[in-house]
Design an enzyme around this catalytic site. Sequence first.
Site, PDB file in Angstrom:
ATOM      1  N   GLU A   1      11.660  12.891   0.720  1.00 33.60           N
ATOM      2  CA  GLU A   1      10.888  12.363   0.503  1.00 33.60           C
ATOM      3  C   GLU A   1       9.418  12.527   0.538  1.00 33.60           C
ATOM      4  OE1 GLU A   1      10.878  10.474  -2.309  1.00 33.60           O
ATOM      5  OE2 GLU A   1       8.849   9.634  -2.418  1.00 33.60           O
TER       6      GLU A   1
ATOM      7  N   HIS B   1      14.483  12.275  13.156  1.00 28.56           N
ATOM      8  CA  HIS B   1      13.615  12.163  13.668  1.00 28.56           C
ATOM      9  C   HIS B   1      12.276  11.191  13.887  1.00 28.56           C
ATOM     10  CE1 HIS B   1      11.356  15.586  10.607  1.00 28.56           C
ATOM     11  NE2 HIS B   1      10.673  14.103  10.506  1.00 28.56           N
ATOM     12  N   HIS B   2      12.810  10.444  13.041  1.00 21.29           N
ATOM     13  CA  HIS B   2      11.675   9.150  12.210  1.00 21.29           C
ATOM     14  C   HIS B   2      12.449   7.968  12.647  1.00 21.29           C
ATOM     15  CE1 HIS B   2      10.034  10.943   8.761  1.00 21.29           C
ATOM     16  NE2 HIS B   2      11.123  11.365   8.830  1.00 21.29           N
TER      17      HIS B   2
ATOM     18  N   THR C   1       6.722  26.634   7.840  1.00 20.91           N
ATOM     19  CA  THR C   1       5.076  26.162   7.479  1.00 20.91           C
ATOM     20  C   THR C   1       4.103  26.750   7.719  1.00 20.91           C
ATOM     21  OG1 THR C   1       6.434  23.832   8.009  1.00 20.91           O
ATOM     22  CG2 THR C   1       4.510  23.789   6.939  1.00 20.91           C
TER      23      THR C   1
ATOM     24  N   TRP D   1       7.200  -0.505   4.120  1.00 23.64           N
ATOM     25  CA  TRP D   1       8.255  -0.149   2.970  1.00 23.64           C
ATOM     26  C   TRP D   1       9.297   0.866   3.319  1.00 23.64           C
ATOM     27  CZ3 TRP D   1       9.167   5.469   1.761  1.00 23.64           C
ATOM     28  CH2 TRP D   1       9.099   6.569   2.670  1.00 23.64           C
TER      29      TRP D   1
ATOM     30  N   HIS E   1      13.118  11.510   4.914  1.00 21.02           N
ATOM     31  CA  HIS E   1      12.780  13.089   5.220  1.00 21.02           C
ATOM     32  C   HIS E   1      12.318  14.070   4.131  1.00 21.02           C
ATOM     33  CE1 HIS E   1      10.163  15.334   7.817  1.00 21.02           C
ATOM     34  NE2 HIS E   1      10.464  16.554   6.905  1.00 21.02           N
TER      35      HIS E   1
ATOM     36  N   ARG F   1       1.836   0.489  15.150  1.00 20.77           N
ATOM     37  CA  ARG F   1       1.071   0.621  14.026  1.00 20.77           C
ATOM     38  C   ARG F   1       1.069  -1.173  13.401  1.00 20.77           C
ATOM     39  NH1 ARG F   1       5.219   4.413  11.068  1.00 20.77           N
ATOM     40  NH2 ARG F   1       4.304   3.486   8.594  1.00 20.77           N
TER      41      ARG F   1
ATOM     42  N   HIS G   1       1.133  -1.355   0.378  1.00 19.47           N
ATOM     43  CA  HIS G   1      -0.084   0.057   0.098  1.00 19.47           C
ATOM     44  C   HIS G   1       0.830   1.157  -0.108  1.00 19.47           C
ATOM     45  CE1 HIS G   1      -2.899   2.770   1.392  1.00 19.47           C
ATOM     46  NE2 HIS G   1      -2.037   3.374   1.782  1.00 19.47           N
TER      47      HIS G   1
ATOM     48  N   LYS H   1       3.808  29.677   5.690  1.00 18.52           N
ATOM     49  CA  LYS H   1       2.805  29.141   4.608  1.00 18.52           C
ATOM     50  C   LYS H   1       1.349  29.302   4.722  1.00 18.52           C
ATOM     51  CE  LYS H   1       3.805  27.563   1.037  1.00 18.52           C
ATOM     52  NZ  LYS H   1       5.304  28.207   0.384  1.00 18.52           N
TER      53      LYS H   1
ATOM     54  N   TYR I   1       8.569  15.976   1.460  1.00 26.06           N
ATOM     55  CA  TYR I   1       8.560  16.928   0.912  1.00 26.06           C
ATOM     56  C   TYR I   1       8.165  17.032  -0.297  1.00 26.06           C
ATOM     57  CZ  TYR I   1       9.210  18.974   5.896  1.00 26.06           C
ATOM     58  OH  TYR I   1       8.161  19.066   7.220  1.00 26.06           O
TER      59      TYR I   1
ATOM     60  N   SER J   1      13.358   6.821 -12.853  1.00 27.78           N
ATOM     61  CA  SER J   1      12.295   7.107 -13.888  1.00 27.78           C
ATOM     62  C   SER J   1      12.093   8.855 -13.224  1.00 27.78           C
ATOM     63  CB  SER J   1      11.229   6.907 -13.576  1.00 27.78           C
ATOM     64  OG  SER J   1       9.819   7.447 -14.127  1.00 27.78           O
ATOM     65  N   SER J   2      11.915   8.943 -11.342  1.00 30.45           N
ATOM     66  CA  SER J   2      11.573  10.153 -11.032  1.00 30.45           C
ATOM     67  C   SER J   2      12.838  11.555 -11.282  1.00 30.45           C
ATOM     68  CB  SER J   2      12.101   9.775  -9.532  1.00 30.45           C
ATOM     69  OG  SER J   2      10.998   9.224  -8.826  1.00 30.45           O
TER      70      SER J   2
ATOM     71  N   SER K   1      -1.548  27.193  -4.109  1.00 28.08           N
ATOM     72  CA  SER K   1      -1.026  29.242  -4.076  1.00 28.08           C
ATOM     73  C   SER K   1      -1.650  29.883  -4.786  1.00 28.08           C
ATOM     74  CB  SER K   1       0.620  28.583  -3.422  1.00 28.08           C
ATOM     75  OG  SER K   1       0.934  28.874  -2.709  1.00 28.08           O
TER      76      SER K   1
ATOM     77  N   ASP L   1       7.284  23.115 -24.823  1.00 27.31           N
ATOM     78  CA  ASP L   1       7.020  21.990 -24.582  1.00 27.31           C
ATOM     79  C   ASP L   1       8.188  21.492 -23.636  1.00 27.31           C
ATOM     80  OD1 ASP L   1       7.289  18.458 -24.665  1.00 27.31           O
ATOM     81  OD2 ASP L   1       6.467  18.840 -26.490  1.00 27.31           O
TER      82      ASP L   1
END
Lengths: 535, 283
Positions: free
Chosen positions: A257, A304-305, A330, A144, A255, A452, A79, A333, A259, A171-172, A270, A108
């Site tokens: 990622e 922090h993870h 943040t 994951w 991390h 979890r 998932h 924003k 963002y 690809s990314s 925006s 293009d």
Amino acid sequence: MAEHLAHDAAHDDHDHKPHGWRRWVYSTNHKDIGTMYLIFACTMFFIGGGAAMLIRLELFKPGLQFFDPQFFNSLTTMHALIMIFGAIMPGWTGLANWMIPMQVGAPDMALPRLNNFSFWILPFAFTLLISSFFVPGGAPAGGWTMYPPLTLQTGASFPMLIFSIHLMGASSILGAINVVVTIMNMRAPGMTLLRMPLFVWTWLITAYLLIAVMPVLAGAVTMMLTDHYFGTTFFTAAGGGDPVMFQHIFWFFGHPEVYILVLPAFGIVSEIIPTFSRKPLFGYEAMVYAVASIAFLSFIVWAHHMFTVGMPLAAQLFFMLSTMLIAVPTGVKVFNWTATMWKGSLSFEPPMLFALAFLFLFTIGGFSGLMLAIVPADYQYQDTYFVVAHFHYVLVPGTIFGMMAGVYYWLPKWTGHMYDLKLATWHFWLSAIFVNVLFFPQHFLGLAGMPRRIPDYAVQFADWNMVSSLGGFGFGLSQLLFPYIIWKCVRGGVRIGNKAWEGAHGLEWELPSPPPFHSWTSPPSEAVIARGAAH
Amino acid sequence: MIRAKLMSLALAAAAALAPAAHAESGWGELNLTQGVTDISRKIYDLHMLIFWVCVVIGIVVFGVMIWSIVTFRKSKGAVPDTTMVHNTKVEVVWTVIPVMILVAMAVPAARTLVEIEDTSKTELSIKVTGFQWGWNYDYLDDGVSYYSHLDRASNAARELDSGIDPHTVEHYLLNVDQPLVVPVDTKVRLLITGADVIHSWWVPAFGVKKDAIPGFVNEAWFKVDTDKPGLYRGQCAELCGRDHGFMPIVVDVRSKADFAAWLKDKATQQKPAAPPAPAPNAS
């Protein structure tokens, strides 16, 4: 000579549009490739969503009713991988393909063949990943985050996981290179960096993040691959390695990622909030600097993870403080978006509704993020449903709603038709209500002590899990409206002019709807650019 | 509007905290436990402090948003003020105030963290080893060592289509065959490691969660209040494979005298036996 020019003009009208399957397989056109990316992302959204429905089905009540725990672990793992790498990231690349050339005044993308290649990697990557459900040992089930040593216990799907991650990463990176080159080289004269729409800005910064961190992920999984097959011991203590080192490397990717997943949503919101407030974005430059600071900070907060892995006190303090610091840009924003609405003239079409839900619910995700930054409290939250609630609040009503807002904003531009506004408003209200029924109770579950990634739970968690599951089924079913509304809009509807929305500004709204096959064959004039740059 | 409802839900949640502490039924389980150690209470206080800070900021920010949505509507004839694009003074204010709030939050958090990390002057050391799927407890100074697994009743009920209603099983999935036994009012040091993959030892009532990593030893400690003996339950908190959800932790906290008697009894039981057996593969 005149005849020659006339011939050229007639030729332009035909737009060199290839027909049949070649149009798609050989495509070098940013819009066609963008469309393919979006269809791919939508497909993955429903496959990943299907996995989520099965997860909520098993968790509907205590006791195991449907799945073996190992298969349940495969579901949670797949998932996440499908949603992150298959739905959200290709979804953003699709929107970038469609919109960036139109928004910067280019015909293009800069590297059209690369564009084709970066898309066509994806179906192979995900066929490989999803087919791992059918090999001995089942699909990857180590989460994951792929922490070793657990992920090293994966069966025959282990190399499929690693190789598909490599493909997605390639690809990314190619997509990101294309975005950077397009933005840096293809802007129309007069489209200065500080005149660019925020969607372009946020994507530029996202692209740099991608180029910086996708190779780090590739490195981490390659080290694990050699640990598995070639006798290295990068992550095995018995051979002098360190399993926690994988976590450091992974989250150094992971991390930024998060963002990568959310910055383009910041850009879209925006654009939408000013449009439907009929008022320029408040603090444009502050918004650009805030995104840049968030991107910078995202590189120094990774641990922090993993506050519970046993880090030195000084490291924990550093990562706590740097994480709390992210709340500042943040906050800027959120305040700027709010100030944009202040003294505006608001109307509530579907894109604005999704953008407002983003604003409220992303902020709730931000609050729980701030709570998670407090290390002693994080010891209690870590690896519980509180974390699940937190990141789903930033990813579903945050990222996904941002993406849907973007689709509902630009869909009339793409098709030349207005979609069914009433149905889209239904889609919004169902999504906004069910997403809260689905994820808000998970805060309670986490605080009450539910870990979890468990297929079954103690009976005191039963009530809120049932509520969450019901919300999940409601949310999942409501999403079926989304492709239906899009399909209906592609087939027909009320024709619209260049500007789909009264308050819209930007170069994309200066082009016809639908836009020509090659967006800006000659660059827009300075006057047109100035009219588009509403700030 | 739904947001307003959410906020009131959050407030109701906060109001419902106190009686929720020991309810068996799920609806009342809304908040973190205060726990039974000095540290767990400090963590709870930090949690509530940051929660209320968020609630207050939320009321202000959501208030302004809702006010804008209600007041500045085109349908009510609102005319946009298109000159309002930038205001340095306001922007400085809303950058500086959050920084000050964060600093104010960071100080007590750092203070508690320093206390948590102080593993000196411990009175009892127990080695905790997580394995797939259970725990091994080793009282290092007393030659006592044993395994702790999910209890039989839960284990039978948790099988796929077992036909046993989990509600009929006492402490379903939160009960073990042999709990960890510790004394009250004693600074107990845990030396936590993993035998195969990474696990995480978590007992919410003690405010302790620490990863059990193969090849490395992590330290954690707790000291239960003198007047709080009893059974405290937790679970493995790091995904560790198929039966990750089925390796609970139970800690039996006893008075010092009871604990001493238990330890002596256990040590004599284990004396004649060979040194601690290797981890069982099939459990």
